[in-house]
Structure formats: structure tokens, C-alpha cells
Design a protein around this motif. Structure first.
Motif, PDB file in Angstrom:
ATOM      1  N   ALA A  85      40.690 -29.150   2.478  1.00  0.00           N
ATOM      2  CA  ALA A  85      40.163 -29.763   1.763  1.00  0.00           C
ATOM      3  C   ALA A  85      40.942 -31.403   1.322  1.00  0.00           C
ATOM      4  N   GLU A  86      42.105 -31.034   2.333  1.00  0.00           N
ATOM      5  CA  GLU A  86      42.268 -32.603   2.471  1.00  0.00           C
ATOM      6  C   GLU A  86      41.496 -33.575   3.081  1.00  0.00           C
ATOM      7  N   SER A  87      40.276 -32.945   4.007  1.00  0.00           N
ATOM      8  CA  SER A  87      39.615 -33.721   4.125  1.00  0.00           C
ATOM      9  C   SER A  87      38.355 -34.055   3.416  1.00  0.00           C
ATOM     10  N   ASN A  88      38.385 -32.964   2.293  1.00  0.00           N
ATOM     11  CA  ASN A  88      37.357 -34.118   1.281  1.00  0.00           C
ATOM     12  C   ASN A  88      38.189 -34.999   0.063  1.00  0.00           C
ATOM     13  N   LEU A  89      39.453 -34.696   0.418  1.00  0.00           N
ATOM     14  CA  LEU A  89      40.320 -35.733  -0.285  1.00  0.00           C
ATOM     15  C   LEU A  89      40.457 -36.888  -0.483  1.00  0.00           C
ATOM     16  N   SER A  90      40.230 -37.632   1.832  1.00  0.00           N
ATOM     17  CA  SER A  90      40.911 -38.582   2.282  1.00  0.00           C
ATOM     18  C   SER A  90      39.602 -39.843   1.414  1.00  0.00           C
ATOM     19  N   ASN A  91      38.727 -39.931   0.733  1.00  0.00           N
ATOM     20  CA  ASN A  91      37.743 -40.583  -0.212  1.00  0.00           C
ATOM     21  C   ASN A  91      38.378 -41.147  -1.398  1.00  0.00           C
ATOM     22  N   SER A  92      38.186 -39.892  -2.041  1.00  0.00           N
ATOM     23  CA  SER A  92      38.272 -39.348  -3.795  1.00  0.00           C
ATOM     24  C   SER A  92      37.585 -37.857  -3.765  1.00  0.00           C
ATOM     25  N   ALA A  93      37.999 -37.935  -5.243  1.00  0.00           N
ATOM     26  CA  ALA A  93      37.759 -36.202  -5.119  1.00  0.00           C
ATOM     27  C   ALA A  93      36.972 -36.910  -7.457  1.00  0.00           C
ATOM     28  N   SER A  94      36.270 -36.990  -8.020  1.00  0.00           N
ATOM     29  CA  SER A  94      36.097 -36.939  -9.410  1.00  0.00           C
ATOM     30  C   SER A  94      36.125 -35.650 -10.736  1.00  0.00           C
ATOM     31  N   PHE A  95      36.458 -35.473 -11.058  1.00  0.00           N
ATOM     32  CA  PHE A  95      36.371 -34.486 -12.055  1.00  0.00           C
ATOM     33  C   PHE A  95      35.729 -34.713 -13.316  1.00  0.00           C
ATOM     34  N   ARG A  96      34.844 -33.782 -13.933  1.00  0.00           N
ATOM     35  CA  ARG A  96      34.710 -34.487 -15.555  1.00  0.00           C
ATOM     36  C   ARG A  96      34.782 -33.378 -16.657  1.00  0.00           C
ATOM     37  N   ILE A  97      34.512 -33.779 -17.093  1.00  0.00           N
ATOM     38  CA  ILE A  97      34.998 -32.382 -18.642  1.00  0.00           C
ATOM     39  C   ILE A  97      33.597 -32.139 -18.744  1.00  0.00           C
ATOM     40  N   SER A  98      33.490 -29.967 -18.591  1.00  0.00           N
ATOM     41  CA  SER A  98      32.593 -29.032 -18.734  1.00  0.00           C
ATOM     42  C   SER A  98      31.751 -29.234 -19.392  1.00  0.00           C
ATOM     43  N   MET A 125      43.044 -29.848 -18.578  1.00  0.00           N
ATOM     44  CA  MET A 125      42.417 -28.182 -17.549  1.00  0.00           C
ATOM     45  C   MET A 125      41.173 -27.747 -18.465  1.00  0.00           C
ATOM     46  N   ARG A 126      40.606 -28.833 -18.746  1.00  0.00           N
ATOM     47  CA  ARG A 126      39.038 -28.762 -19.070  1.00  0.00           C
ATOM     48  C   ARG A 126      38.017 -29.319 -18.549  1.00  0.00           C
ATOM     49  N   VAL A 127      37.685 -29.366 -16.969  1.00  0.00           N
ATOM     50  CA  VAL A 127      37.236 -30.142 -16.170  1.00  0.00           C
ATOM     51  C   VAL A 127      36.661 -29.159 -15.208  1.00  0.00           C
ATOM     52  N   VAL A 128      35.020 -29.222 -15.095  1.00  0.00           N
ATOM     53  CA  VAL A 128      34.444 -28.683 -13.395  1.00  0.00           C
ATOM     54  C   VAL A 128      35.091 -28.387 -12.887  1.00  0.00           C
ATOM     55  N   GLY A 129      35.364 -27.337 -11.996  1.00  0.00           N
ATOM     56  CA  GLY A 129      36.453 -27.113 -10.913  1.00  0.00           C
ATOM     57  C   GLY A 129      37.551 -27.474 -10.943  1.00  0.00           C
ATOM     58  N   PHE A 130      37.987 -26.336 -12.371  1.00  0.00           N
ATOM     59  CA  PHE A 130      39.562 -26.646 -12.311  1.00  0.00           C
ATOM     60  C   PHE A 130      40.725 -25.972 -11.371  1.00  0.00           C
ATOM     61  N   ALA A 131      39.618 -25.016 -10.477  1.00  0.00           N
ATOM     62  CA  ALA A 131      40.743 -24.655  -9.345  1.00  0.00           C
ATOM     63  C   ALA A 131      40.835 -25.141  -8.501  1.00  0.00           C
ATOM     64  N   ARG A 132      39.430 -26.691  -7.732  1.00  0.00           N
ATOM     65  CA  ARG A 132      39.847 -27.424  -6.672  1.00  0.00           C
ATOM     66  C   ARG A 132      40.647 -28.189  -6.997  1.00  0.00           C
ATOM     67  N   LEU A 133      40.827 -28.681  -8.410  1.00  0.00           N
ATOM     68  CA  LEU A 133      41.674 -29.733  -8.860  1.00  0.00           C
ATOM     69  C   LEU A 133      42.642 -29.441  -8.779  1.00  0.00           C
ATOM     70  N   LEU A 134      43.215 -27.990  -8.782  1.00  0.00           N
ATOM     71  CA  LEU A 134      44.717 -27.338  -8.875  1.00  0.00           C
ATOM     72  C   LEU A 134      44.807 -27.276  -7.440  1.00  0.00           C
ATOM     73  N   LYS A 135      43.895 -26.792  -5.965  1.00  0.00           N
ATOM     74  CA  LYS A 135      44.151 -26.960  -4.958  1.00  0.00           C
ATOM     75  C   LYS A 135      44.898 -28.451  -4.559  1.00  0.00           C
ATOM     76  N   LEU A 136      43.836 -29.449  -4.855  1.00  0.00           N
ATOM     77  CA  LEU A 136      43.828 -31.147  -4.222  1.00  0.00           C
ATOM     78  C   LEU A 136      45.015 -31.487  -4.502  1.00  0.00           C
ATOM     79  N   VAL A 137      45.925 -30.696  -6.306  1.00  0.00           N
ATOM     80  CA  VAL A 137      47.416 -31.387  -6.665  1.00  0.00           C
ATOM     81  C   VAL A 137      48.039 -30.876  -5.581  1.00  0.00           C
ATOM     82  N   GLU A 138      48.146 -29.708  -5.147  1.00  0.00           N
ATOM     83  CA  GLU A 138      49.018 -28.875  -4.213  1.00  0.00           C
ATOM     84  C   GLU A 138      49.436 -29.173  -3.577  1.00  0.00           C
TER      85      GLU A 138
END
Length: 192
Positions: free
Chosen positions: A6-19, A132-145
């Protein structure tokens, strides 16, 4: 996914859009609620001209599309919420917050009984709504954590996909009623 992955996936950036389901449902509902108005205004000889209603509906559709174009971007240094450049900032402003500034995630109850969460900053100047209405919300939370160390295991999305599916089904029924209304308005207008 492990923490290192998860940290290596965040090394550049992660982007989330509304579902897309949420976008489709809300845009369809807007159309279903507004499209019959110009036709009915003509039939009842409303003092508001149909052309003005069409203009208002078009502007509203553009603004709703802009609001639904929200993007959440996570980088190594910060989380930020952005909107397209063309979208007026006085309607909705984006925000950004450095990971090092985040103190906690605070829960608040909405007027409808739902739960939303706000990032609080160490400076305590503002609170920032967790998208909270983004696609990949669980992944977003994991990265925030990972970035903040805040436990996010109890956080759930504000609304479940089945709620928007039900709303979309009823919106489709409403669109059929709209079609019937418009046909009747047009035939009534032709007869008179």
C-alpha cells in the motif's frame, strides 16, 4: 494488500473519483425533476418563459456535473480534494491538508442520522470532510491509516451502493412519467 504494498502504491499518488453509480443517479434524478418544467410552463401559460427555464436547467446541470467531478488525491505529503478549473470556487472549494498536520478523524452525525468524519488539524483552525462517496473508499481509508496512524477500521461509507440503485430504479420510473407528461403537454398544446 500488505502495508508495504500500500505504501509503494502511494509513492507517486493515488486518485479517487466519486462513484459513477452516484453520478449517474444524481444526474438522472436532476433531469427527471426538471425536464418537464418548460413543457408544463408552456401549457399553463406560466409567466416564466420556457426559454428561461431551459437556461436555468442547463446551468444547474453544468453546476451539478462540476460538483460531481470531485477528485481526492493522495500524495506522499498530503491529501487534497479538487474540482475542475472551470468550476466556480464559490460553489465548492477544494482543500488540502498535509499528513503531518492531521491530528484525528472526528465523527459527526448528519441531520438524517448518518455518520460523517472530519479530519482535524493540529492547528485546530478547520475541520475537513473525509470524502466518503468515492470509488475505492476502503483503499482510501487504508492509505489514510498508513499515512496518519489513525485507526480507520470502524469507518463505513455514508451510503451503500444498493441505496443508490434503488434511487436509480425509481428515477427511471419517474423518467417514464416525465415522458408521458411531456407527450400530453405537447399534444394539449397542439390541440389548443
Amino acid at each position: 494488500m500488505s502495508l508495504n504494498q500500500a505504501e509503494s502504491n502511494l509513492s507517486n499518488s493515488a486518485s479517487f473519483r466519486i462513484s459513477p453509480l452516484i453520478c449517474l443517479t444524481l444526474l438522472s434524478l436532476y433531469i427527471a425533476l426538471t425536464i418537464p418544467l418548460p413543457f408544463l410552463a408552456k401549457v399553463v401559460a406560466s409567466p416564466v418563459p420556457p426559454a428561461l427555464l431551459w437556461l436555468g436547467i442547463s446551468i444547474g446541470l453544468i453546476l451539478l456535473s462540476g460538483a460531481l467531478s470531485e477528485r481526492v488525491i493522495l500524495t506522499d505529503d498530503q491529501i487534497k480534494v479538487t474540482y475542475p478549473r472551470w468550476f466556480p470556487k464559490f460553489f465548492r472549494q477544494g482543500w488540502e491538508l498535509n499528513w503531518s498536520e492531521i491530528k484525528d478523524l472526528k465523527m459527526r452525525t448528519t441531520g438524517q442520522g448518518g455518520l460523517v468524519y472530519y479530519f482535524t488539524s493540529k492547528s485546530q483552525e478547520k475541520a475537513y470532510l473525509l470524502p466518503m462517496r468515492v470509488v475505492g473508499f476502503a483503499r482510501l481509508l487504508k492509505l489514510v491509516e498508513i499515512k496518519t496512524g489513525i485507526d480507520t477500521s470502524d469507518i463505513r461509507p455514508l451510503s451503500q451502493p444498493w441505496m443508490y440503485l434503488i434511487l436509480l430504479v425509481f428515477t427511471i420510473f419517474l423518467l417514464f412519467v416525465d415522458a408521458w407528461t411531456i407527450v400530453n403537454a405537447l399534444t394539449t398544446n397542439l390541440i389548443t
